[in-house]
Scaffold this active site. Structure first.
Site, PDB file in Angstrom:
ATOM      1  N   ILE A  92       0.850  -1.189   0.000  1.00 55.11           N
ATOM      2  CA  ILE A  92       0.000   0.000   0.000  1.00 55.11           C
ATOM      3  C   ILE A  92       0.887   1.240   0.000  1.00 55.11           C
ATOM      4  O   ILE A  92       1.856   1.319   0.764  1.00 55.11           O
ATOM      5  CB  ILE A  92      -0.923   0.002   1.231  1.00 55.11           C
ATOM      6  CG1 ILE A  92      -1.807  -1.250   1.229  1.00 55.11           C
ATOM      7  CG2 ILE A  92      -1.788   1.264   1.257  1.00 55.11           C
ATOM      8  CD1 ILE A  92      -2.628  -1.427   2.500  1.00 55.11           C
ATOM      9  N   GLN A  93       0.551   2.215  -0.828  1.00 54.40           N
ATOM     10  CA  GLN A  93       1.366   3.412  -0.955  1.00 54.40           C
ATOM     11  C   GLN A  93       1.550   4.140   0.373  1.00 54.40           C
ATOM     12  O   GLN A  93       0.635   4.251   1.177  1.00 54.40           O
ATOM     13  CB  GLN A  93       0.723   4.393  -1.965  1.00 54.40           C
ATOM     14  CG  GLN A  93       0.805   3.962  -3.410  1.00 54.40           C
ATOM     15  CD  GLN A  93      -0.437   3.265  -3.889  1.00 54.40           C
ATOM     16  OE1 GLN A  93      -0.967   2.401  -3.191  1.00 54.40           O
ATOM     17  NE2 GLN A  93      -0.907   3.617  -5.087  1.00 54.40           N
ATOM     18  N   ARG A 139       7.249  -6.472  -5.164  1.00 56.98           N
ATOM     19  CA  ARG A 139       7.796  -5.514  -6.138  1.00 56.98           C
ATOM     20  C   ARG A 139       9.258  -5.778  -6.437  1.00 56.98           C
ATOM     21  O   ARG A 139       9.689  -5.748  -7.585  1.00 56.98           O
ATOM     22  CB  ARG A 139       7.618  -4.105  -5.575  1.00 56.98           C
ATOM     23  CG  ARG A 139       8.409  -3.029  -6.293  1.00 56.98           C
ATOM     24  CD  ARG A 139       8.363  -1.745  -5.496  1.00 56.98           C
ATOM     25  NE  ARG A 139       9.106  -0.666  -6.132  1.00 56.98           N
ATOM     26  CZ  ARG A 139       9.285   0.543  -5.592  1.00 56.98           C
ATOM     27  NH1 ARG A 139       8.744   0.797  -4.400  1.00 56.98           N
ATOM     28  NH2 ARG A 139       9.972   1.467  -6.208  1.00 56.98           N
ATOM     29  N   HIS A 149       1.144  -1.270  -7.612  1.00 52.72           N
ATOM     30  CA  HIS A 149       0.460  -1.262  -6.321  1.00 52.72           C
ATOM     31  C   HIS A 149      -0.883  -1.993  -6.401  1.00 52.72           C
ATOM     32  O   HIS A 149      -1.938  -1.454  -6.021  1.00 52.72           O
ATOM     33  CB  HIS A 149       0.253   0.174  -5.819  1.00 52.72           C
ATOM     34  CG  HIS A 149       1.503   0.818  -5.309  1.00 52.72           C
ATOM     35  ND1 HIS A 149       2.062   0.483  -4.094  1.00 52.72           N
ATOM     36  CD2 HIS A 149       2.306   1.770  -5.866  1.00 52.72           C
ATOM     37  CE1 HIS A 149       3.163   1.221  -3.912  1.00 52.72           C
ATOM     38  NE2 HIS A 149       3.334   1.989  -4.968  1.00 52.72           N
ATOM     39  N   SER A 190       1.380  12.222   3.632  1.00 52.88           N
ATOM     40  CA  SER A 190       2.561  11.786   2.888  1.00 52.88           C
ATOM     41  C   SER A 190       2.224  11.562   1.416  1.00 52.88           C
ATOM     42  O   SER A 190       3.008  11.925   0.526  1.00 52.88           O
ATOM     43  CB  SER A 190       3.109  10.491   3.503  1.00 52.88           C
ATOM     44  OG  SER A 190       4.252  10.051   2.807  1.00 52.88           O
ATOM     45  N   HIS A 194       3.653  13.541  -1.896  1.00 50.83           N
ATOM     46  CA  HIS A 194       4.234  12.762  -2.994  1.00 50.83           C
ATOM     47  C   HIS A 194       3.602  13.174  -4.318  1.00 50.83           C
ATOM     48  O   HIS A 194       4.296  13.340  -5.328  1.00 50.83           O
ATOM     49  CB  HIS A 194       4.008  11.279  -2.732  1.00 50.83           C
ATOM     50  CG  HIS A 194       4.930  10.380  -3.486  1.00 50.83           C
ATOM     51  ND1 HIS A 194       6.296  10.508  -3.479  1.00 50.83           N
ATOM     52  CD2 HIS A 194       4.672   9.312  -4.315  1.00 50.83           C
ATOM     53  CE1 HIS A 194       6.848   9.573  -4.239  1.00 50.83           C
ATOM     54  NE2 HIS A 194       5.879   8.844  -4.759  1.00 50.83           N
ATOM     55  N   ALA A 322       5.669  13.765   5.901  1.00 49.90           N
ATOM     56  CA  ALA A 322       4.409  14.086   6.573  1.00 49.90           C
ATOM     57  C   ALA A 322       4.663  14.795   7.897  1.00 49.90           C
ATOM     58  O   ALA A 322       3.972  15.763   8.244  1.00 49.90           O
ATOM     59  CB  ALA A 322       3.602  12.811   6.806  1.00 49.90           C
TER      60      ALA A 322
END
Length: 370
Positions: A92-93, A139, A149, A190, A194, A322
């Site tokens: 998850i990003q 990945r 993702h 965050s 990005h 963040a």
């Protein structure tokens, strides 16, 4: 003349017979393998299993009398790298997944380490004496093989198919799904930063029920531009199609339960309730999940869960984009409100995480019965 026609019919007969037998053989193997188009929730690995899946396949100390709550906490496997076990990392990003993914391919203390060549991003994690069979799907091991993702819905239908294709055979495997979660407010901020710097993830497919969503089902938040560089937090929050909102719930839920990205099937309240419950169910049934805010504990739980050790210690890095960004109390509350589902999921996950940590400490070193 009739004899010649008969001779010509023979090859057609044998071809037809071959196709019929081949189809029956393929159907039998598919029905007895783990290659499912829409597998049931909870099809994950089980220690010392026969290779067939059962609903909510966990091993627990309580024996056959254990209830679902006990089985949700009890997590200890003898992960068989040389057998048919496969670890699947749902990335998850902005949850620290890149760092965790590198630990998986670089730092595990293994007899046959992942093959990491200098200058190459991928490190194939092959089984001993095999050039095609992998034990890790991530990945940094196979690339974004199921899409950039890929979420739970995509991985469930894609991973078995991809591995069968890669290995050139249909194989029964035991899949151990793992992931990392993060405080939803920090994760959202965050991701905003990005995207502000130019990230798009436009290559993500979002496949569900065999197809990608249409532009009408999943509109872009920046349709008139190449990316969303320089987007203000206010704009990021206001886009109704922004997948950053409640991303962790969406990526862990079985989206087929809500009609995928077709928002007309349920009301917003119904859709949210179904997705949240599905995400909690899938999280509970994952073989492992860690929390970005608790690196040391996440490493310990992983090592105890799989009976695998890392050669290096996980580091807690609280100095992130963040944390460095000033957000007013008002805007921070807006982020909380926009991510209510993720907030509830994270609280649920944190409670379960520390239950598992306590369990691991009480049963440290114990392994499943043979």
């Amino acid at each position: 003349m009739q004899v010649n026609q008969g001779k010509r019919k023979l090859p057609v007969f044998f071809v037809t017979l071959f196709l019929l037998v081949g189809t029956m053989f393929l159907f039998y193997n598919l029905s007895n393998s783990n290659l499912y188009i829409c597998p049931q929730i909870g099809m994950i690995g089980r220690a010392k299993s026969t290779g067939t899946f059962h609903r909510d396949n966990q091993w627990g100390w309580g024996g056959s009398g254990s209830n679902d709550e006990e089985l949700s906490v009890a997590r200890k496997y003898d992960f068989d790298i040389s057998g048919n076990d496969v670890m699947v990392f749902l990335h998850i990003q902005k949850t620290g997944g890149t760092t965790f993914g590198k630990h998986l391919v670089h730092d595990l203390d293994l007899e046959t380490p992942c093959q990491c060549a200098k200058g190459r991003r991928r490190c194939p994690c092959l089984r001993k004496n095999s050039k095609t069979e992998v034990w890790q799907f991530s990945r940094f091991s196979v690339g974004w093989a199921c899409g950039l993702h890929a979420d739970w819905t995509e991985l469930q239908s894609c991973v078995p198919w991809y591995l069968n294709k890669k290995e050139g055979k249909i194989t029964r495997r035991r899949y151990y799904y793992i992931t990392m979660l993060r405080n939803p407010v920090e994760r959202f901020i965050s991701e905003w930063r990005h995207v502000y710097r130019g990230a798009t993830w436009k290559a993500s497919k979002h496949v569900c029920n065999g197809r990608e969503p249409t532009p009408e089902e999943l509109p872009s938040c920046y349709a008139d531009h190449e990316d969303w560089t320089g987007v203000l937090l206010n704009e990021f929050l206001e886009c109704p199609h922004n997948l950053a909102s409640n991303r962790q719930v969406r990526m862990l839920a079985d989206l087929s339960l809500v009609g995928c990205y077709n928002l007309s099937k349920y009301s917003k309240e119904e859709r949210n309730a179904i997705m949240l419950e599905s995400a909690k169910t899938n999280l509970r049934r994952l073989s492992y999940f860690g929390l970005t805010e608790f690196q040391k504990e996440s490493q310990y739980i992983f090592e105890e869960t799989f009976n695998l050790k890392f050669k290096t210690a996980f580091e807690q890095n609280n100095d992130t984009h963040a944390s460095a960004e000033y957000i007013s109390d008002e805007d921070r509350q807006r982020v909380v409100d926009e991510n209510r589902l993720d907030v509830e999921l994270y609280e649920y996950a944190k409670d379960l995480f520390f239950q598992r940590l306590t369990y691991m400490e009480e049963h440290e070193g114990d392994r499943p019965p043979s």
